[in-house]
Design an enzyme around this catalytic site. Structure first.
Site, PDB file in Angstrom:
ATOM      1  N   LYS A  35       0.826  -1.218   0.000  1.00  0.00           N
ATOM      2  CA  LYS A  35       0.000   0.000   0.000  1.00  0.00           C
ATOM      3  C   LYS A  35       0.858   1.266   0.000  1.00  0.00           C
ATOM      4  O   LYS A  35       0.657   2.166  -0.821  1.00  0.00           O
ATOM      5  CB  LYS A  35      -0.920   0.016   1.235  1.00  0.00           C
ATOM      6  CG  LYS A  35      -1.646   1.345   1.404  1.00  0.00           C
ATOM      7  CD  LYS A  35      -2.527   1.379   2.625  1.00  0.00           C
ATOM      8  CE  LYS A  35      -1.851   1.761   3.910  1.00  0.00           C
ATOM      9  NZ  LYS A  35      -1.684   3.202   4.147  1.00  0.00           N
ATOM     10  N   ASN A  36       1.794   1.340   0.932  1.00  0.00           N
ATOM     11  CA  ASN A  36       2.501   2.607   1.099  1.00  0.00           C
ATOM     12  C   ASN A  36       3.500   2.884  -0.015  1.00  0.00           C
ATOM     13  O   ASN A  36       4.033   3.985  -0.111  1.00  0.00           O
ATOM     14  CB  ASN A  36       3.141   2.671   2.492  1.00  0.00           C
ATOM     15  CG  ASN A  36       2.056   2.869   3.554  1.00  0.00           C
ATOM     16  OD1 ASN A  36       0.937   3.276   3.232  1.00  0.00           O
ATOM     17  ND2 ASN A  36       2.379   2.566   4.804  1.00  0.00           N
ATOM     18  N   CYS A  91      -5.679   8.036   8.488  1.00  0.00           N
ATOM     19  CA  CYS A  91      -6.002   7.424   9.776  1.00  0.00           C
ATOM     20  C   CYS A  91      -5.811   8.395  10.930  1.00  0.00           C
ATOM     21  O   CYS A  91      -4.829   9.143  10.963  1.00  0.00           O
ATOM     22  CB  CYS A  91      -5.101   6.208   9.999  1.00  0.00           C
ATOM     23  SG  CYS A  91      -5.631   4.761   9.076  1.00  0.00           S
ATOM     24  N   ARG A 126      -0.068  14.381  12.976  1.00  0.00           N
ATOM     25  CA  ARG A 126       0.814  13.953  11.878  1.00  0.00           C
ATOM     26  C   ARG A 126       1.258  15.185  11.084  1.00  0.00           C
ATOM     27  O   ARG A 126       0.744  15.458   9.998  1.00  0.00           O
ATOM     28  CB  ARG A 126       0.096  12.922  11.005  1.00  0.00           C
ATOM     29  CG  ARG A 126      -0.291  11.689  11.802  1.00  0.00           C
ATOM     30  CD  ARG A 126      -1.064  10.674  10.989  1.00  0.00           C
ATOM     31  NE  ARG A 126      -0.208   9.909  10.095  1.00  0.00           N
ATOM     32  CZ  ARG A 126      -0.670   8.958   9.278  1.00  0.00           C
ATOM     33  NH1 ARG A 126      -1.962   8.684   9.238  1.00  0.00           N
ATOM     34  NH2 ARG A 126       0.154   8.281   8.516  1.00  0.00           N
ATOM     35  N   ASP A 169       3.347  -0.112  11.873  1.00  0.00           N
ATOM     36  CA  ASP A 169       2.057  -0.574  11.341  1.00  0.00           C
ATOM     37  C   ASP A 169       1.766  -2.035  11.665  1.00  0.00           C
ATOM     38  O   ASP A 169       0.630  -2.496  11.518  1.00  0.00           O
ATOM     39  CB  ASP A 169       2.005  -0.353   9.814  1.00  0.00           C
ATOM     40  CG  ASP A 169       2.114   1.116   9.453  1.00  0.00           C
ATOM     41  OD1 ASP A 169       1.765   1.955  10.311  1.00  0.00           O
ATOM     42  OD2 ASP A 169       2.556   1.430   8.337  1.00  0.00           O
ATOM     43  N   ARG A 184      -9.406   0.116   3.353  1.00  0.00           N
ATOM     44  CA  ARG A 184      -8.500   1.111   2.769  1.00  0.00           C
ATOM     45  C   ARG A 184      -7.142   0.485   2.467  1.00  0.00           C
ATOM     46  O   ARG A 184      -6.453   0.918   1.557  1.00  0.00           O
ATOM     47  CB  ARG A 184      -8.284   2.267   3.756  1.00  0.00           C
ATOM     48  CG  ARG A 184      -9.469   3.212   3.855  1.00  0.00           C
ATOM     49  CD  ARG A 184      -9.107   4.412   4.698  1.00  0.00           C
ATOM     50  NE  ARG A 184      -7.754   4.815   4.380  1.00  0.00           N
ATOM     51  CZ  ARG A 184      -6.917   5.396   5.199  1.00  0.00           C
ATOM     52  NH1 ARG A 184      -7.282   5.663   6.419  1.00  0.00           N
ATOM     53  NH2 ARG A 184      -5.709   5.729   4.823  1.00  0.00           N
TER      54      ARG A 184
HETATM   55  N1  EPU Z   1       6.922  13.666  11.362  1.00  0.00           N
HETATM   56  C1  EPU Z   1       7.159  14.975  11.703  1.00  0.00           C
HETATM   57  N2  EPU Z   1       7.151  15.922  10.705  1.00  0.00           N
HETATM   58  C2  EPU Z   1       6.942  15.594   9.417  1.00  0.00           C
HETATM   59  C3  EPU Z   1       6.695  14.246   9.070  1.00  0.00           C
HETATM   60  C4  EPU Z   1       6.687  13.311  10.077  1.00  0.00           C
HETATM   61  O1  EPU Z   1       7.341  15.314  12.871  1.00  0.00           O
HETATM   62  O2  EPU Z   1       6.978  16.487   8.552  1.00  0.00           O
HETATM   63  C5  EPU Z   1       6.902  12.643  12.426  1.00  0.00           C
HETATM   64  C6  EPU Z   1       5.533  12.010  12.588  1.00  0.00           C
HETATM   65  O3  EPU Z   1       4.724  12.744  13.482  1.00  0.00           O
HETATM   66  C7  EPU Z   1       5.874  10.636  13.095  1.00  0.00           C
HETATM   67  C8  EPU Z   1       7.218  10.332  12.417  1.00  0.00           C
HETATM   68  O4  EPU Z   1       7.739  11.582  12.012  1.00  0.00           O
HETATM   69  O5  EPU Z   1       6.063  10.651  14.477  1.00  0.00           O
HETATM   70  C9  EPU Z   1       7.124   9.398  11.240  1.00  0.00           C
HETATM   71  O6  EPU Z   1       6.205   9.882  10.312  1.00  0.00           O
HETATM   72  P1  EPU Z   1       6.305   9.551   8.760  1.00  0.00           P
HETATM   73  O7  EPU Z   1       6.351  10.825   8.028  1.00  0.00           O
HETATM   74  O8  EPU Z   1       7.376   8.544   8.527  1.00  0.00           O
HETATM   75  O9  EPU Z   1       4.896   8.862   8.525  1.00  0.00           O
HETATM   76  P2  EPU Z   1       3.853   9.167   7.418  1.00  0.00           P
HETATM   77  O10 EPU Z   1       4.518   9.507   6.130  1.00  0.00           O
HETATM   78  O11 EPU Z   1       2.805  10.068   7.941  1.00  0.00           O
HETATM   79  C10 EPU Z   1       3.896   6.680   6.646  1.00  0.00           C
HETATM   80  C11 EPU Z   1       2.858   5.623   6.404  1.00  0.00           C
HETATM   81  C12 EPU Z   1       2.256   5.178   7.728  1.00  0.00           C
HETATM   82  C13 EPU Z   1       3.376   4.658   8.620  1.00  0.00           C
HETATM   83  C14 EPU Z   1       4.481   5.712   8.769  1.00  0.00           C
HETATM   84  C15 EPU Z   1       5.687   5.208   9.538  1.00  0.00           C
HETATM   85  C16 EPU Z   1       2.045   6.267   4.245  1.00  0.00           C
HETATM   86  C17 EPU Z   1       0.948   6.807   3.425  1.00  0.00           C
HETATM   87  N3  EPU Z   1       1.830   6.182   5.544  1.00  0.00           N
HETATM   88  O12 EPU Z   1       3.205   7.746   7.284  1.00  0.00           O
HETATM   89  O13 EPU Z   1       1.381   4.115   7.410  1.00  0.00           O
HETATM   90  O14 EPU Z   1       2.856   4.359   9.892  1.00  0.00           O
HETATM   91  O15 EPU Z   1       4.928   6.132   7.464  1.00  0.00           O
HETATM   92  O16 EPU Z   1       6.262   4.111   8.894  1.00  0.00           O
HETATM   93  O17 EPU Z   1       3.076   5.874   3.722  1.00  0.00           O
HETATM   94  C18 EPU Z   1      -0.471   2.721   7.665  1.00  0.00           C
HETATM   95  O18 EPU Z   1      -0.149   2.184   6.591  1.00  0.00           O
HETATM   96  O19 EPU Z   1      -1.378   2.250   8.407  1.00  0.00           O
HETATM   97  C19 EPU Z   1       0.213   3.942   8.090  1.00  0.00           C
HETATM   98  C20 EPU Z   1      -0.231   4.723   9.065  1.00  0.00           C
END
Ligand code: EPU
Length: 420
Positions: A22-23, A120, A125, A309, A401
């Site tokens: 998915k991601n 989610c 975030r 996840d 999803r």
């Molecule tokens: N963070 C920041 N600032 C930013 C971006 C992230 O502080 O600008 C923090 C977040 O708050 C968090 C950490 O950094 O504590 C990691 O966040 P990341 O950006 O890696 O996560 P994301 O891009 O929002 C993706 C996946 C998530 C998965 C996370 C961590 C997608 C669409 N989503 O989210 O997937 O948990 O990486 O691996 O790729 C899921 O599939 O159920 C899901 C939530």
């Protein structure tokens, strides 16, 4: 969306095939907008996030064709797109990964206007690291009425960007924006997840010059055109992990196929520590459950650590373990929401901030429970498979999803599962 009815207590047995990740899919689909001509993307999973992304791209003017042959294969032709193209707000708000449209539109047209993403509800975030990267590349960033506006009148120029946190989303988004930037962009403290590598592989096959994906320093040399390519999405590690845990939770014996075992090392290691039998070979993994797993301590971490996840389904397995387990979450402050629901089923759990203390119980009992997000929902489905009696899971729209035909796959493994 109908609820899922599960009559628990049946050990799962047989083989299950995992779909595309998915991601990775939700990043490669928008990445295809960077190309001047058609890209063919294979192994896209049959999940709602992919369907919504295809709808977003279609509404933006991308010509999408579904290939009848091949598994989850779609052609994406963005050749008629032009600057100023708008992304449909109602669809964008439905998922987190719509933030990639910012990087893609900025990279291709030097401007983007996209409303803040949804997704989610698992805590705050922020996207500050994405925006920091765009600014470093030369974009002006503003935010009005929930819409992020990016403008780089003089074009984008390569820059050194150090991420404060190894964010998957920020790493990929900056990579996307930098593909056409003048000169070289260096992302330090980059996320190393295999889906970051998959997006880089797509971009490189399409004509970009990205080096170092999978390490914490990624270098992107700007190019002037991207002709497009054919690319297959890598297998979904979290879907695979969920079935590995389902085998353990039901004391079953399941072979999980079409996977990359290396990507599952952190999961396999913890399942072995819990006493489960894990055998791997080529592109499959087989997990056999035991009478009762052992309790353990677990910290979710960025790759190659144990993925956040996969934390929720793992905590269901641990709720049935012998002894006390401690699960500490790194990424999302609302990650343990399923545990409150799990206590309705007889689990003995205490949550303190990002830490869950789980006293293992001998069995769970079926109850009506509500999925509050994607992974929480998958965890509750697994709990239902192990519980005595009937479990009714509502909020299944969250699960669909991100899980490719989950009820059908579980039924094929012998689960008593129906919709109501
Ligand atoms: N963070 C920041 N600032 C930013 C971006 C992230 O502080 O600008 C923090 C977040 O708050 C968090 C950490 O950094 O504590 C990691 O966040 P990341 O950006 O890696 O996560 P994301 O891009 O929002 C993706 C996946 C998530 C998965 C996370 C961590 C997608 C669409 N989503 O989210 O997937 O948990 O990486 O691996 O790729 C899921 O599939 O159920 C899901 C939530």
């Amino acid at each position: 969306m109908p609820n899922l009815l599960i009559r628990g207590g049946r050990p799962l047995r047989g083989a299950v095939r995992v779909g595309g990740r998915k991601n990775s899919a939700v990043a490669v689909l928008p990445a295809a907008l960077l190309a001047q001509s058609e890209s063919i993307i294979e192994n896209l999973p049959h999940i709602d996030d992919v369907a919504v992304y295809l709808d977003i791209l279609r509404a933006m003017g991308v010509k999408i064709t579904q290939h009848r042959t091949g598994n989850g294969t779609f052609g994406l032709d963005p050749s008629s797109l032009s600057a100023g193209i708008a992304a449909p707000q109602d669809l964008v708000k439905r998922m987190r990964a719509s933030y990639y449209l910012l990087g893609v539109l900025l990279g291709r047209f030097g401007q983007a206007e996209v409303c803040l993403p949804g997704g989610c509800d698992i805590g705050s975030r922020p996207i500050d690291q994405h925006l920091k990267g765009f600014r470093a590349l030369g974009a002006e960033v503003s935010q009005e009425h929930g819409v992020v506006k990016l403008k780089a009148s003089g074009g984008l120029t390569g820059a050194d960007i150090y991420l404060d946190v190894a964010s998957v989303g920020a790493t990929i988004n900056i990579m996307l924006a930098a593909v056409y930037a003048d000169g070289t962009t260096i992302i330090e403290n980059a996320a190393k997840e295999p889906h970051v590598v998959d997006v880089a592989s797509y971009l490189n096959a399409a004509g970009a010059r990205v080096q170092g994906a999978g390490t914490d320093v990624i270098r992107i040399k700007g190019v002037t055109s991207l002709p497009g390519c054919t690319h297959a999405i890598i297998p979904d590690d979290i879907e695979a992990a969920t079935y590995m845990m389902a085998a353990g939770i039901t004391r079953g014996d399941v072979q999980i196929e079409n996977i990359i075992p290396k990507h599952l090392d952190p999961i396999s290691a913890k399942l072995r520590e819990a006493g489960l039998e894990v055998e791997e070979n080529g592109d499959w993994i087989r997990v056999r459950g035991v009478a009762r797993p052992r309790a353990l301590h677990l910290k979710t971490l960025p790759y190659p650590g144990f993925p956040t996840d996969a934390g929720p389904p793992m905590s269901v397995l641990l709720s049935l373990a012998e002894g006390t387990s401690v699960v500490t979450e790194w990424a999302h402050d609302g990650r343990h929401k399923h545990l409150e629901e799990l206590t309705r089923m007889g689990a003995n759990v205490r949550v303190e901030g990002r830490t869950a203390i789980i006293e293992g119980v001998k069995g769970l009992s079926g109850a009506p429970v509500r999925a509050t997000d994607l992974r929480a929902g998958a965890a509750l489905v697994l709990a239902g498979l192990a519980a005595e009696g009937l479990t009714e899971v509502s909020g299944m729209e969250h699960v669909f999803r991100g899980y490719d035909q989950m009820p059908e796959k579980l039924a094929k493994l012998g689960a008593d599962i129906t919709s109501a």
